[in-house]
Design a protein around this motif. Structure first.
Motif, PDB file in Angstrom:
ATOM      1  N   GLY A   1       0.788  -1.222   0.000  1.00  0.00           N
ATOM      2  CA  GLY A   1       0.000   0.000   0.000  1.00  0.00           C
ATOM      3  C   GLY A   1       0.819   1.271   0.000  1.00  0.00           C
ATOM      4  O   GLY A   1       0.265   2.363  -0.080  1.00  0.00           O
ATOM      5  N   SER A   2       2.154   1.156   0.060  1.00  0.00           N
ATOM      6  CA  SER A   2       2.974   2.367   0.100  1.00  0.00           C
ATOM      7  C   SER A   2       2.864   3.162  -1.198  1.00  0.00           C
ATOM      8  O   SER A   2       2.858   4.392  -1.184  1.00  0.00           O
ATOM      9  CB  SER A   2       4.433   2.033   0.403  1.00  0.00           C
ATOM     10  N   SER A   3       2.741   2.476  -2.317  1.00  0.00           N
ATOM     11  CA  SER A   3       2.568   3.160  -3.598  1.00  0.00           C
ATOM     12  C   SER A   3       1.210   3.866  -3.649  1.00  0.00           C
ATOM     13  O   SER A   3       1.087   4.971  -4.179  1.00  0.00           O
ATOM     14  CB  SER A   3       2.704   2.167  -4.747  1.00  0.00           C
TER      15      SER A   3
ATOM     16  N   PRO B   1      -9.245  10.569  -2.664  1.00  0.00           N
ATOM     17  CA  PRO B   1      -8.635   9.733  -3.690  1.00  0.00           C
ATOM     18  C   PRO B   1      -8.879   8.256  -3.395  1.00  0.00           C
ATOM     19  O   PRO B   1      -8.762   7.818  -2.255  1.00  0.00           O
ATOM     20  CB  PRO B   1      -7.142  10.069  -3.593  1.00  0.00           C
ATOM     21  N   LEU B   2      -9.270   7.525  -4.424  1.00  0.00           N
ATOM     22  CA  LEU B   2      -9.443   6.072  -4.323  1.00  0.00           C
ATOM     23  C   LEU B   2      -8.280   5.454  -5.082  1.00  0.00           C
ATOM     24  O   LEU B   2      -8.366   5.205  -6.275  1.00  0.00           O
ATOM     25  CB  LEU B   2     -10.791   5.645  -4.912  1.00  0.00           C
ATOM     26  N   ALA B   3      -7.180   5.250  -4.381  1.00  0.00           N
ATOM     27  CA  ALA B   3      -5.962   4.737  -5.007  1.00  0.00           C
ATOM     28  C   ALA B   3      -5.873   3.227  -4.817  1.00  0.00           C
ATOM     29  O   ALA B   3      -6.082   2.718  -3.716  1.00  0.00           O
ATOM     30  CB  ALA B   3      -4.737   5.414  -4.411  1.00  0.00           C
ATOM     31  N   VAL B   4      -5.545   2.546  -5.893  1.00  0.00           N
ATOM     32  CA  VAL B   4      -5.354   1.094  -5.833  1.00  0.00           C
ATOM     33  C   VAL B   4      -4.057   0.760  -6.558  1.00  0.00           C
ATOM     34  O   VAL B   4      -3.732   1.356  -7.578  1.00  0.00           O
ATOM     35  CB  VAL B   4      -6.547   0.318  -6.451  1.00  0.00           C
ATOM     36  N   GLU B   5      -3.322  -0.178  -5.979  1.00  0.00           N
ATOM     37  CA  GLU B   5      -2.097  -0.630  -6.622  1.00  0.00           C
ATOM     38  C   GLU B   5      -2.438  -1.693  -7.663  1.00  0.00           C
ATOM     39  O   GLU B   5      -3.416  -2.422  -7.522  1.00  0.00           O
ATOM     40  CB  GLU B   5      -1.126  -1.175  -5.582  1.00  0.00           C
ATOM     41  N   SER B   6      -1.621  -1.799  -8.675  1.00  0.00           N
ATOM     42  CA  SER B   6      -1.899  -2.728  -9.774  1.00  0.00           C
ATOM     43  C   SER B   6      -1.967  -4.183  -9.315  1.00  0.00           C
ATOM     44  O   SER B   6      -2.554  -5.014  -9.993  1.00  0.00           O
ATOM     45  CB  SER B   6      -0.856  -2.578 -10.886  1.00  0.00           C
TER      46      SER B   6
END
Length: 111
Positions: free
Chosen positions: A41-43, A68-73
């Motif tokens: 989750g750091s990215s 922001p709804l951030a998701v890593e690949s």
């Protein structure tokens, strides 16, 4: 960059309308690669900060709060997305202990 107001309402941390901004990021990005090897989750955390830097002032002008709804690949969601999904689940009438799991299942997300 255009901001789109979301057409549904959930309680935001500041009790104001929320503008959700979805972003996908890679933990293999050279900027976050070292941290990604230590913490899932750091990215996504870096992506959330980038979205706040880009959108907070415009959202404030409009009376909104930027979420922001951030998701890593690889599937790890950022903390703000996880918190938003939990609030959404509670609004949907789910028990708090099951909130995130139920929302992820209904929206077909992986946590």
């Amino acid at each position: 960059m255009a901001l789109t107001f979301c057409q549904f309402s959930i309680p935001s941390p500041k009790s104001t309308p929320a503008a959700f901004d979805l972003t996908v990021t890679s933990p293999l990005n050279p900027i976050t690669l070292t941290e990604a090897g230590v913490m899932c989750g750091s990215s996504a955390l870096v992506a959330e900060a980038r979205k706040h830097n880009a959108n907070d002032s415009k959202c404030a002008e409009l009376g909104w709060v930027c979420i922001p709804l951030a998701v890593e690949s690889y599937g790890c969601w950022g903390m703000e997305a996880q918190q938003s999904f939990s609030r959404l689940a509670i609004q949907m009438g789910c028990r708090k202990s099951q909130a995130t799991t139920i929302v992820y299942q209904r929206l077909n997300f992986r946590s």
